[in-house]
Motif scaffolding. Structure first.
Motif, short mmCIF file in Angstrom:
data_model
loop_
_atom_site.label_atom_id
_atom_site.label_comp_id
_atom_site.label_asym_id
_atom_site.label_seq_id
_atom_site.Cartn_x
_atom_site.Cartn_y
_atom_site.Cartn_z
N VAL A 1 -0.62 6.20 7.19
CA VAL A 1 -0.17 4.82 7.32
C VAL A 1 1.21 4.72 7.98
CG1 VAL A 1 1.08 4.50 5.13
CG2 VAL A 1 -0.18 2.58 6.12
N LEU A 2 2.01 5.77 7.89
CA LEU A 2 3.38 5.72 8.43
C LEU A 2 3.44 5.35 9.91
CD1 LEU A 2 5.10 8.71 6.58
CD2 LEU A 2 5.47 6.25 6.22
N PRO A 3 2.56 5.91 10.78
CA PRO A 3 2.64 5.53 12.20
C PRO A 3 2.42 4.04 12.45
CG PRO A 3 1.33 7.52 11.92
CD PRO A 3 1.57 6.99 10.55
N LEU A 4 1.71 3.36 11.55
CA LEU A 4 1.46 1.93 11.74
C LEU A 4 2.73 1.10 11.64
CD1 LEU A 4 -1.88 1.48 9.72
CD2 LEU A 4 -1.56 1.96 12.16
N PHE A 5 3.75 1.64 10.96
CA PHE A 5 5.01 0.91 10.84
C PHE A 5 5.78 0.90 12.16
CE2 PHE A 5 4.09 1.58 6.37
CZ PHE A 5 4.50 0.38 5.81
N TYR B 1 0.83 -1.21 0.00
CA TYR B 1 0.00 0.00 0.00
C TYR B 1 0.86 1.26 0.00
CZ TYR B 1 -2.68 3.78 2.12
OH TYR B 1 -3.24 5.00 2.40
N LEU B 2 1.88 1.32 0.86
CA LEU B 2 2.72 2.50 0.95
C LEU B 2 3.48 2.75 -0.35
CD1 LEU B 2 3.90 4.82 2.60
CD2 LEU B 2 5.67 3.25 3.43
N LEU B 3 4.03 1.69 -0.93
CA LEU B 3 4.79 1.85 -2.17
C LEU B 3 3.91 2.35 -3.31
CD1 LEU B 3 7.05 -1.34 -2.05
CD2 LEU B 3 7.83 1.04 -1.98
N ARG B 4 2.72 1.77 -3.46
CA ARG B 4 1.85 2.18 -4.56
C ARG B 4 1.38 3.62 -4.40
NH1 ARG B 4 -3.72 -1.34 -4.35
NH2 ARG B 4 -4.39 0.23 -5.88
N PHE B 5 1.15 4.06 -3.16
CA PHE B 5 0.69 5.43 -2.94
C PHE B 5 1.83 6.43 -3.12
CE2 PHE B 5 -3.63 6.28 -0.94
CZ PHE B 5 -4.24 5.30 -1.70
N ILE B 6 3.06 6.06 -2.73
CA ILE B 6 4.20 6.96 -2.92
C ILE B 6 4.44 7.21 -4.40
CG2 ILE B 6 6.71 7.15 -2.74
CD1 ILE B 6 6.54 5.91 0.02
N VAL B 7 4.47 6.14 -5.19
CA VAL B 7 4.69 6.29 -6.64
C VAL B 7 3.54 7.08 -7.27
CG1 VAL B 7 4.90 5.05 -8.83
CG2 VAL B 7 6.05 4.18 -6.79
N ALA B 8 2.30 6.77 -6.87
CA ALA B 8 1.14 7.48 -7.41
C ALA B 8 1.19 8.96 -7.04
CB ALA B 8 -0.15 6.84 -6.90
N TYR B 9 1.64 9.25 -5.83
CA TYR B 9 1.73 10.65 -5.38
C TYR B 9 2.74 11.43 -6.21
CZ TYR B 9 2.38 14.67 -2.29
OH TYR B 9 2.46 15.94 -1.78
N LEU B 10 3.88 10.80 -6.50
CA LEU B 10 4.89 11.46 -7.33
C LEU B 10 4.35 11.71 -8.74
CD1 LEU B 10 8.08 9.47 -6.24
CD2 LEU B 10 7.41 11.80 -5.57
N CYS B 11 3.57 10.76 -9.25
CA CYS B 11 2.99 10.91 -10.59
C CYS B 11 1.97 12.03 -10.66
CB CYS B 11 2.35 9.59 -11.04
SG CYS B 11 3.53 8.27 -11.39
#
Length: 293
Positions: free
Chosen positions: A193-197, A38-48
């Protein structure tokens, strides 16, 4: 049917989201955890999304900024984490069926909070018909309902969070573009989502992302299923309304089952075909008298 192009866009979005189960399953088999995917897909999507929405940083008010925070938390973090965690505690079929109640929950919320919304017979009958079809497709002729309170509550939480997400999208879409809304959703989805890590640290080795199966599936989830589909979905809610758009969620199991049959060699039974037909009929009937922009 008004705005036929947006109805087709909603169908395309759901068709893509329906096959993401297969992409996610491949990534899980390669060792990625649900939150990492989830985090990876949202980071890439955010950059796009910055390539098409680079100028406006903040919304028009702090109240709206709070709504965007809720969109990221509900339609991003809570939805994905609740759904993926539910699968650990309950049967996948149960989770899939409960999550597909999101259109019904959206309809109930709309009746309570949108003054101009009325429960028409075609809308209610079509929604129930589609939901019956969803059950037939998901269980695919092998109906085994075993309740697990924790898993089922998490699945219902995911469905409810998406219903609220859709209602808020309708509220803010009159003041902001789909690209701006989507960018905000990705940003606050990452933030929440970051705090969940802290409770479940990242463990997948970064060099593993170079594996073709991992990299290609992540790119599809990021560029197509997140970047494009979230923007299409938000634009469709703005144009044809929250109920018309949400009703297309019922089509999700059809594409999931088809993709599983083609990629994972999971068979389709007569019950699945019949259920698919009911879904199509139900969505058509419901959207004939659904809400307008």
């Amino acid at each position: 049917m008004r705005h036929i192009g947006y109805h087709l866009l909603a169908i395309l979005t759901i068709a893509i989201w329906g096959v993401t189960f297969v992409n996610t399953k491949v990534l899980l088999q390669h060792g990625l955890q649900p939150m990492e995917i989830y985090l990876l897909r949202f980071i890439v999507a955010y950059l796009c999304i910055w390539t098409i929405s680079p100028r406006k940083m903040l919304s028009q008010s702090w109240a709206d900024e709070g709504l965007f925070f809720l969109l990221g938390a509900l339609g991003g973090t809570l939805y994905f984490v609740a759904e993926n965690t539910a699968i650990k505690y309950s049967y996948v079929n149960n989770v899939a069926f409960i999550v597909c109640t999101a259109p019904l929950l959206t309809m109930l919320l709309a009746f309570f909070f949108m003054k101009n919304m009325k429960a028409t017979v075609p809308l209610v009958l079509g929604s129930i018909t589609a939901l019956v079809g969803v059950g037939m497709v998901i269980y695919n002729g092998h109906f085994v309902l075993q309740l697990n309170p924790l898993g089922d509550v998490l699945a219902l939480t995911a469905a409810f969070s998406w219903a609220v997400y859709s209602m808020i999208i309708k509220k803010v879409s009159s003041r902001y573009t789909a690209a701006f809304i989507t960018r905000k959703v990705f940003f606050y989805g990452i933030v929440t989502v970051l705090p969940l890590f802290l409770f479940k640290p990242w463990h997948f080795p970064l060099e593993g992302l170079l594996q073709p199966a991992v990299g290609l599936n992540l790119l599809f989830l990021s560029l197509v299923a997140s970047f494009l589909c979230f923007m299409w979905w938000n634009a469709t809610v703005k144009k044809i309304g929250v109920l018309s758009t949400s009703n297309y969620i019922y089509l999700n199991p059809i594409t999931t089952v088809l993709a599983s049959a083609l990629v994972l060699d999971e068979p389709m039974t007569f019950m699945a075909y019949l259920g698919s037909a009911l879904i199509l009929v139900g969505v058509y009937v419901a959207n004939r008298k659904a809400d307008a922009p």
